[in-house]
Design an enzyme around this catalytic site. Structure first.
Site, mmCIF file in Angstrom:
data_model
loop_
_atom_site.group_PDB
_atom_site.id
_atom_site.type_symbol
_atom_site.label_atom_id
_atom_site.label_comp_id
_atom_site.label_asym_id
_atom_site.label_seq_id
_atom_site.Cartn_x
_atom_site.Cartn_y
_atom_site.Cartn_z
ATOM 1 N N LYS A 17 51.344 32.323 43.115
ATOM 2 C CA LYS A 17 52.068 31.070 43.428
ATOM 3 C C LYS A 17 52.980 31.281 44.618
ATOM 4 O O LYS A 17 53.386 32.405 44.933
ATOM 5 C CB LYS A 17 52.884 30.582 42.227
ATOM 6 C CG LYS A 17 53.997 31.529 41.722
ATOM 7 C CD LYS A 17 55.300 31.526 42.506
ATOM 8 C CE LYS A 17 56.298 32.554 42.003
ATOM 9 N NZ LYS A 17 57.358 32.900 42.951
ATOM 10 N N PRO A 37 50.357 40.694 45.554
ATOM 11 C CA PRO A 37 51.313 41.781 45.816
ATOM 12 C C PRO A 37 52.258 42.012 44.632
ATOM 13 O O PRO A 37 52.658 41.060 43.963
ATOM 14 C CB PRO A 37 52.083 41.303 47.048
ATOM 15 C CG PRO A 37 51.803 39.849 47.179
ATOM 16 C CD PRO A 37 50.481 39.599 46.529
ATOM 17 N N VAL A 38 52.581 43.273 44.381
ATOM 18 C CA VAL A 38 53.439 43.634 43.237
ATOM 19 C C VAL A 38 54.910 43.464 43.639
ATOM 20 O O VAL A 38 55.308 43.904 44.730
ATOM 21 C CB VAL A 38 53.170 45.093 42.795
ATOM 22 C CG1 VAL A 38 54.089 45.487 41.642
ATOM 23 C CG2 VAL A 38 51.706 45.256 42.400
ATOM 24 N N MET A 64 55.338 36.469 44.257
ATOM 25 C CA MET A 64 54.169 35.600 44.091
ATOM 26 C C MET A 64 53.695 35.574 42.638
ATOM 27 O O MET A 64 52.606 35.097 42.331
ATOM 28 C CB MET A 64 53.043 36.025 45.035
ATOM 29 C CG MET A 64 53.447 35.915 46.503
ATOM 30 S SD MET A 64 52.067 36.021 47.622
ATOM 31 C CE MET A 64 51.376 34.361 47.515
ATOM 32 N N ALA A 65 54.540 36.104 41.729
ATOM 33 C CA ALA A 65 54.318 36.025 40.276
ATOM 34 C C ALA A 65 53.053 36.731 39.801
ATOM 35 O O ALA A 65 52.379 36.255 38.886
ATOM 36 C CB ALA A 65 54.336 34.566 39.807
ATOM 37 N N ASP A 98 57.721 32.359 34.679
ATOM 38 C CA ASP A 98 56.639 31.844 35.530
ATOM 39 C C ASP A 98 55.278 31.837 34.827
ATOM 40 O O ASP A 98 54.299 31.353 35.401
ATOM 41 C CB ASP A 98 56.522 32.704 36.806
ATOM 42 C CG ASP A 98 57.624 32.418 37.816
ATOM 43 O OD1 ASP A 98 58.465 31.544 37.556
ATOM 44 O OD2 ASP A 98 57.634 33.076 38.872
HETATM 45 C C1 LIG Z 1 62.077 33.857 41.246
HETATM 46 C C2 LIG Z 1 60.867 33.306 40.539
HETATM 47 C C3 LIG Z 1 60.511 31.959 41.200
HETATM 48 O O1 LIG Z 1 59.345 31.402 40.649
HETATM 49 O O2 LIG Z 1 59.721 34.132 40.558
HETATM 50 P P1 LIG Z 1 59.346 35.387 41.534
HETATM 51 O O3 LIG Z 1 59.530 34.869 42.923
HETATM 52 O O4 LIG Z 1 60.254 36.529 41.218
HETATM 53 O O5 LIG Z 1 57.897 35.683 41.255
HETATM 54 C C4 LIG Z 1 61.170 33.067 39.033
HETATM 55 O O6 LIG Z 1 62.280 32.261 38.823
HETATM 56 C C5 LIG Z 1 61.299 34.365 38.252
HETATM 57 O O7 LIG Z 1 60.432 34.275 37.197
HETATM 58 P P2 LIG Z 1 59.964 35.581 36.362
HETATM 59 O O8 LIG Z 1 59.593 36.681 37.302
HETATM 60 O O9 LIG Z 1 58.946 35.120 35.378
HETATM 61 O O10 LIG Z 1 61.321 35.983 35.711
HETATM 62 P P3 LIG Z 1 61.710 36.398 34.218
HETATM 63 O O11 LIG Z 1 60.920 37.615 33.869
HETATM 64 O O12 LIG Z 1 61.667 35.231 33.304
HETATM 65 O O13 LIG Z 1 63.239 36.798 34.443
HETATM 66 C C6 LIG Z 1 63.609 37.962 35.137
HETATM 67 C C7 LIG Z 1 65.074 37.833 35.488
HETATM 68 O O14 LIG Z 1 65.222 36.896 36.580
HETATM 69 C C8 LIG Z 1 66.413 36.141 36.420
HETATM 70 N N1 LIG Z 1 66.076 34.709 36.255
HETATM 71 C C9 LIG Z 1 64.788 34.304 36.046
HETATM 72 C C10 LIG Z 1 64.494 32.962 35.914
HETATM 73 C C11 LIG Z 1 65.558 32.037 35.966
HETATM 74 N N2 LIG Z 1 65.342 30.729 35.816
HETATM 75 N N3 LIG Z 1 66.825 32.457 36.173
HETATM 76 C C12 LIG Z 1 67.095 33.776 36.344
HETATM 77 O O15 LIG Z 1 68.256 34.150 36.551
HETATM 78 C C13 LIG Z 1 67.106 36.706 35.175
HETATM 79 O O16 LIG Z 1 67.980 37.727 35.626
HETATM 80 C C14 LIG Z 1 65.945 37.309 34.381
HETATM 81 O O17 LIG Z 1 66.362 38.347 33.517
HETATM 82 N N1 LIG Z 2 50.585 43.247 35.386
HETATM 83 C C1 LIG Z 2 51.611 43.467 36.213
HETATM 84 N N2 LIG Z 2 51.482 43.254 37.540
HETATM 85 C C2 LIG Z 2 52.529 43.449 38.374
HETATM 86 N N3 LIG Z 2 53.728 43.900 37.988
HETATM 87 C C3 LIG Z 2 53.924 44.124 36.691
HETATM 88 C C4 LIG Z 2 52.878 43.915 35.758
HETATM 89 N N4 LIG Z 2 53.360 44.200 34.548
HETATM 90 C C5 LIG Z 2 54.641 44.569 34.712
HETATM 91 N N5 LIG Z 2 54.991 44.532 35.997
HETATM 92 C C6 LIG Z 2 56.354 44.840 36.522
HETATM 93 O O1 LIG Z 2 56.957 43.604 36.896
HETATM 94 C C7 LIG Z 2 57.655 43.713 38.144
HETATM 95 C C8 LIG Z 2 57.576 42.366 38.896
HETATM 96 O O2 LIG Z 2 56.251 42.127 39.208
HETATM 97 P P1 LIG Z 2 55.630 40.821 39.889
HETATM 98 O O3 LIG Z 2 55.357 39.793 38.867
HETATM 99 O O4 LIG Z 2 54.458 41.296 40.683
HETATM 100 O O5 LIG Z 2 56.748 40.377 40.896
HETATM 101 P P2 LIG Z 2 57.505 39.025 41.212
HETATM 102 O O6 LIG Z 2 58.354 38.721 39.993
HETATM 103 O O7 LIG Z 2 58.319 39.333 42.421
HETATM 104 O O8 LIG Z 2 56.493 37.977 41.484
HETATM 105 C C9 LIG Z 2 56.972 44.872 38.886
HETATM 106 O O9 LIG Z 2 57.891 45.603 39.620
HETATM 107 C C10 LIG Z 2 56.335 45.702 37.778
HETATM 108 O O10 LIG Z 2 57.108 46.857 37.495
#
Ligand SMILES: C[C@@](CO)(OP(=O)(O)O)[C@H](O)COP(=O)(O)OP(=O)(O)OC[C@H]1O[C@@H](n2ccc(N)nc2=O)[C@H](O)[C@@H]1O
Ligand SMILES: Nc1ncnc2c1ncn2[C@@H]1O[C@H](COP(=O)(O)OP(=O)(O)O)[C@@H](O)[C@H]1O
Length: 305
Positions: free
Chosen positions: A11, A100-101, A105-106, A142
């Site tokens: 995403k 990408p990890v 991009m989730a 996400d």
């Molecule tokens: C920022 C976003 C944007 O879509 O994604 P990424 O860009 O990292 O992929 C999301 O909000 C990330 O979602 P996700 O990666 O699923 O986060 P979670 O595991 O639920 O939460 C990890 C941590 O992010 C913070 N968190 C997450 C979601 C939210 N609404 N508020 C927060 O403050 C909290 O510190 C939480 O402990």
């Molecule tokens: N299946 C998986 N793919 C990627 N990362 C994972 C996975 N399972 C656990 N993780 C952990 O979750 C962290 C966040 O990963 P990712 O979802 O790729 O990033 P973001 O939240 O930035 O989109 C990584 O640093 C990794 O240690």
């Protein structure tokens, strides 16, 4: 059923409005998710060892940075699904990683969603999408969107989803960075920057120009409306991203933004040809590890075979 393969998209966040920090440590959001054609693939097979074991293998360029134990989000999701079904079930999970990890991009959430869909099928549970979304929300904010796909507004932590109809396909270029950024650290830096500036977090509201651009399929208007409240925090933690964003703008992108918590940068183009041109210019500028093009919206996690 002996094995099930699921394809699941990455995403990009078209609007990420970060509201106040809640008592549970999460922020209330307006998170406009958009699924793009960059996919992980997960195959769930009947376990080769005992019927109750869960194993994870990861393949792909960035496989080394993905945990393969109980911390893997796909493994967590499969265990949560088994618990919900009230049965102790096993599977061998093979993840082919292209997302990408720790790239914003989730990818981890995508693999969790893929595991829910694959194991639901492998174990013959027949749970509907809404139940998988509930289980997924406890794994990561996400995950529900990775199940749903398309374009959707996420409220709450990002898990309360309303689908958005879009008037066409959008073309994207992604600049992938070396190394990742930790999502909790980026949210923490966002809070810190706000506090230092004496700013109160406003209640997040969906952007009307962004919604209109999506409905009309207007890439130019969408490029101008892209907004990410986590971008200043990602730039503070990784200042080199400023050069990456500038290089995409100089290359004629309609919009340039950090994807979610970063460090991937997303650039909107007017067509597939325009995306290829922006990608070429970004590659030449030497401002990132690699460049990929993709389009959206695409469906969420689906059984591919
Ligand atoms: C920022 C976003 C944007 O879509 O994604 P990424 O860009 O990292 O992929 C999301 O909000 C990330 O979602 P996700 O990666 O699923 O986060 P979670 O595991 O639920 O939460 C990890 C941590 O992010 C913070 N968190 C997450 C979601 C939210 N609404 N508020 C927060 O403050 C909290 O510190 C939480 O402990
Ligand atoms: N299946 C998986 N793919 C990627 N990362 C994972 C996975 N399972 C656990 N993780 C952990 O979750 C962290 C966040 O990963 P990712 O979802 O790729 O990033 P973001 O939240 O930035 O989109 C990584 O640093 C990794 O240690």
């Amino acid at each position: 059923m002996i094995e099930v393969t699921v394809r699941v998209p990455a995403k990009v966040n078209l609007q990420l409005a970060v509201g106040p920090l809640r008592d549970d440590g999460f922020h209330d959001l307006v998170n406009v998710f958009h699924a793009v054609s960059l996919f992980d693939e997960l195959t769930a097979s009947e376990p080769a060892a005992s019927a109750e074991t869960l194993t994870v293998r990861v393949e792909g360029e960035s496989a080394g940075s993905v945990p393969t134990g109980e911390d893997n989000l796909a493994s967590k999701a499969a265990r949560a699904l088994a618990a919900r079904a009230g049965a102790s079930r096993g599977a061998d999970l093979l993840i082919r990683k292209a997302i990408p990890v720790a790239g914003g991009m989730a990818g981890g959430s995508a693999d969790a969603a893929a595991a829910l869909v694959a194991c639901n099928e492998l174990w013959g549970l027949g749970l509907p999408l809404e139940n998988l979304m509930e289980i997924g929300a406890d794994i990561g904010s996400d995950v529900p969107f990775a199940l749903l796909g398309g374009t959707a507004v996420g409220r709450g932590k990002g898990e309360l989803l309303t689908p958005v109809e879009t008037g066409g396909t959008f073309h994207w270029v992604f600049a992938l960075a070396d190394g990742g950024l930790s999502t909790p650290k980026v949210y923490g830096e966002c809070d810190r920057l706000r506090e230092a500036a004496g700013e109160e977090a406003a209640w997040p509201i969906a952007s009307e120009p962004l919604m209109a651009a999506l409905h009309e399929g207007d890439a130019k208007a969408l490029g101008l409306a892209l907004v990410n409240d986590l971008q200043p925090a990602a730039l503070a933690l990784r200042p080199s991203l400023g050069r990456t964003l500038d290089a995409g703008r100089d290359a004629g992108a309609l919009g340039a933004i950090v994807s979610g918590s970063g460090p991937t940068c997303a650039f909107l183009a007017g067509s597939g040809t325009h995306a290829a041109e922006v990608a070429l210019a970004l590659t030449g500028a030497g401002v990132c590890r690699s460049v990929v093009t993709a389009s959206g919206p695409v469906p969420g996690a689906v059984v591919a075979g």
